[in-house]
Design a protein around this motif. Structure first.
Motif, PDB file in Angstrom:
ATOM      1  N   THR A   4      -6.323   1.140  -7.696  1.00  0.00           N
ATOM      2  CA  THR A   4      -6.447   2.506  -7.195  1.00  0.00           C
ATOM      3  C   THR A   4      -7.863   2.651  -6.632  1.00  0.00           C
ATOM      4  O   THR A   4      -8.683   1.734  -6.769  1.00  0.00           O
ATOM      5  CB  THR A   4      -6.219   3.539  -8.308  1.00  0.00           C
ATOM      6  N   PRO A   5      -8.177   3.771  -6.008  1.00  0.00           N
ATOM      7  CA  PRO A   5      -9.553   3.939  -5.537  1.00  0.00           C
ATOM      8  C   PRO A   5     -10.601   3.822  -6.641  1.00  0.00           C
ATOM      9  O   PRO A   5     -11.740   3.456  -6.374  1.00  0.00           O
ATOM     10  CB  PRO A   5      -9.539   5.347  -4.931  1.00  0.00           C
ATOM     11  N   LEU A   8       1.405   4.685   0.857  1.00  0.00           N
ATOM     12  CA  LEU A   8       0.811   5.656   1.767  1.00  0.00           C
ATOM     13  C   LEU A   8       1.271   7.076   1.506  1.00  0.00           C
ATOM     14  O   LEU A   8       0.528   8.025   1.741  1.00  0.00           O
ATOM     15  CB  LEU A   8       1.137   5.276   3.215  1.00  0.00           C
ATOM     16  N   ASP A   9       2.510   7.243   1.055  1.00  0.00           N
ATOM     17  CA  ASP A   9       3.020   8.595   0.821  1.00  0.00           C
ATOM     18  C   ASP A   9       4.257   8.552  -0.048  1.00  0.00           C
ATOM     19  O   ASP A   9       4.983   7.546  -0.073  1.00  0.00           O
ATOM     20  CB  ASP A   9       3.355   9.277   2.159  1.00  0.00           C
ATOM     21  N   TRP A  45      -8.947   0.733   0.923  1.00  0.00           N
ATOM     22  CA  TRP A  45      -8.348   1.319   2.117  1.00  0.00           C
ATOM     23  C   TRP A  45      -8.128   2.827   2.012  1.00  0.00           C
ATOM     24  O   TRP A  45      -8.053   3.524   3.003  1.00  0.00           O
ATOM     25  CB  TRP A  45      -7.020   0.638   2.434  1.00  0.00           C
ATOM     26  N   ALA A  46      -7.964   3.338   0.789  1.00  0.00           N
ATOM     27  CA  ALA A  46      -7.639   4.764   0.622  1.00  0.00           C
ATOM     28  C   ALA A  46      -8.897   5.572   0.290  1.00  0.00           C
ATOM     29  O   ALA A  46      -9.813   5.086  -0.344  1.00  0.00           O
ATOM     30  CB  ALA A  46      -6.609   4.927  -0.492  1.00  0.00           C
ATOM     31  N   ARG A 106       0.846  -1.186   0.000  1.00  0.00           N
ATOM     32  CA  ARG A 106       0.000   0.000   0.000  1.00  0.00           C
ATOM     33  C   ARG A 106       0.887   1.243   0.000  1.00  0.00           C
ATOM     34  O   ARG A 106       1.713   1.422   0.902  1.00  0.00           O
ATOM     35  CB  ARG A 106      -0.910   0.026   1.224  1.00  0.00           C
ATOM     36  N   THR A 128      -2.212   0.708  -4.805  1.00  0.00           N
ATOM     37  CA  THR A 128      -1.753  -0.558  -4.242  1.00  0.00           C
ATOM     38  C   THR A 128      -1.127  -1.404  -5.341  1.00  0.00           C
ATOM     39  O   THR A 128      -1.683  -1.504  -6.442  1.00  0.00           O
ATOM     40  CB  THR A 128      -2.916  -1.342  -3.614  1.00  0.00           C
ATOM     41  N   LYS A 145       0.408   7.971  -4.628  1.00  0.00           N
ATOM     42  CA  LYS A 145      -0.103   7.879  -3.271  1.00  0.00           C
ATOM     43  C   LYS A 145      -1.564   7.428  -3.281  1.00  0.00           C
ATOM     44  O   LYS A 145      -2.381   7.943  -4.034  1.00  0.00           O
ATOM     45  CB  LYS A 145       0.019   9.244  -2.586  1.00  0.00           C
ATOM     46  N   GLY A 146      -1.876   6.424  -2.448  1.00  0.00           N
ATOM     47  CA  GLY A 146      -3.229   5.897  -2.382  1.00  0.00           C
ATOM     48  C   GLY A 146      -3.479   4.705  -3.276  1.00  0.00           C
ATOM     49  O   GLY A 146      -4.581   4.154  -3.287  1.00  0.00           O
TER      50      GLY A 146
END
Length: 382
Positions: A303-304, A156-157, A381-382, A154, A247, A244-245
């Motif tokens: 991704t989201p 995260l940043d 998750w994001a 994942r 996977t 970012k965000g």
């Protein structure tokens, strides 16, 4: 209809994209060691709020130049579920024989980060047999990861420890190698308020950082492998959507997985047609999650808003076919459509993008939009 991630995970097949179970994003209190207290300040697209469990610094002893291998000793061991900040460097344009010259010539500060790059170039040795590739940080051993498992990464940043990046063109390189007559290096300076990069007045490139290389070790019987061509274990995928965000999912081939990363990009167009993107130092913060017994054959991503199927081959036409096959298999096997329906959906709603055409093994990725599946809900998750 709500489709749980656990159900998808159980149904993972050879060609399908797995949708992995998620847990709440938590952090453990982080106490820096003496080596970590004096880290360089970072320029971030937003204020860093994530406290990692571990920090792997961009120091010579934590770097490997251009290759992966099961016998490369890990520089850190972390637990399944840990959050790890991994610092990387960008030596593009910097000479091994006189590394200081690049910074002075381009009016760039010889700050702590520059000193780390110089120390790395002076002390990290290339692979003895002649394999060449990127300057990488790692590998990192993830406890519990074993062959036949998969690793969820994942993102995260991603933050910038230096306010610039580098792009180059050179004869024989890129997507039109015969048309380039002279070598030239361009320094892109960052405006962090505007979140842009510019090589000269009148051009602003939006900053969209991602890691070009994220890999696990190949199996031991493959020996050392260059970081230049991507493969089933990941590597130089150069998929610009892994920001970012997002996977990335990779198959585990050796105990501990041995995760290695580098080749940070400040921005890149699909294709990476000059041969490189805006090559830049990035501090990557990730969460590692091991999925036991969930074997993958190729990298997968999410991704989201999209699922991403990956196709790789030395022939771009075959890479396209592989990406299409992966996308159809996912739509069919994971979402419950027939093959013909899946191919129709792929033709009418899925975008196939050329990841890169310059890394020996070429890449195409399929962007499968979640929104078109109106009877399903996809937790993320994001």
């Amino acid at each position: 209809m709500y489709t749980s991630r656990r159900t998808f995970l159980r149904k993972t097949t050879r060609n399908g994209l797995a949708i992995f179970a998620t847990s709440g994003l938590t952090t453990t209190p982080f106490t820096p060691t003496s080596d970590e207290v004096n880290q360089p300040e970072t320029l971030s697209t937003q204020a860093a709020a994530i406290k990692p469990d571990h920090v792997v610094r961009s120091l010579p002893e934590n770097m490997v130049w251009g290759y992966y291998g099961a016998d490369v000793p890990p520089v850190a061991k972390v637990k399944d579920g840990d959050i790890v900040e991994i610092q990387t460097v960008n030596p593009s344009g910097v000479s091994r024989t006189n590394p200081e010259e690049f910074y002075t010539k381009n009016n760039l500060p010889l700050d702590q980060h520059a000193q780390e790059v110089i120390a790395i170039l002076k002390n990290v040795k290339p692979e003895p047999s002649g394999i060449r590739g990127h300057m990488l940080t790692g590998p990192i051993y993830i406890e519990g990861a074993q062959p036949s498992d998969s690793l969820e990464i994942r993102i995260l940043d991603l933050t910038f420890p230096a306010p610039f990046g580098v792009n180059s063109v050179w004869p024989g390189g890129g997507g039109i190698p015969d048309e380039v007559k002279t070598r030239e290096t361009f320094v892109y300076r960052y405006d962090m308020k505007r979140k842009t990069a510019s090589l000269k007045e009148g051009i602003e490139i939006p900053l969209k950082p991602f890691m070009g290389v994220m890999a696990l070790s190949p199996p031991a019987d493959m020996g050392h492998q260059s970081s230049i061509p991507p493969n089933f274990y990941g590597g130089n995928l150069d998929i610009k959507h892994l920001t970012k965000g997002s996977t990335l999912y990779l198959p585990v081939s050796v105990p501990g997985g041995l995760f290695t990363t580098g080749d940070g990009h400040g921005a890149q167009g699909n294709g990476e047609v000059s041969g490189v993107a805006i090559e830049t130092a990035i501090n990557l913060t990730v969460k590692f999650i091991v999925h036991k017994g969930k074997t993958l054959k190729v990298p997968r991503a999410e991704t989201p808003t999209h699922f991403i199927a990956v196709g790789l081959d030395k022939d771009l036409n075959k890479a396209m076919k592989n990406a299409l096959s992966e996308a159809c298999a996912f739509i069919k096997d994971e979402l419950g459509f027939t093959f013909n329906e899946a191919l129709s959906i792929a033709s009418t709603a899925v975008d196939f993008e050329v990841s890169q055409v310059v890394d020996q093994t070429l890449g195409v990725h399929a962007m499968i939009p979640k929104a078109i599946f109106t009877k399903k809900k996809f937790a993320y998750w994001a």
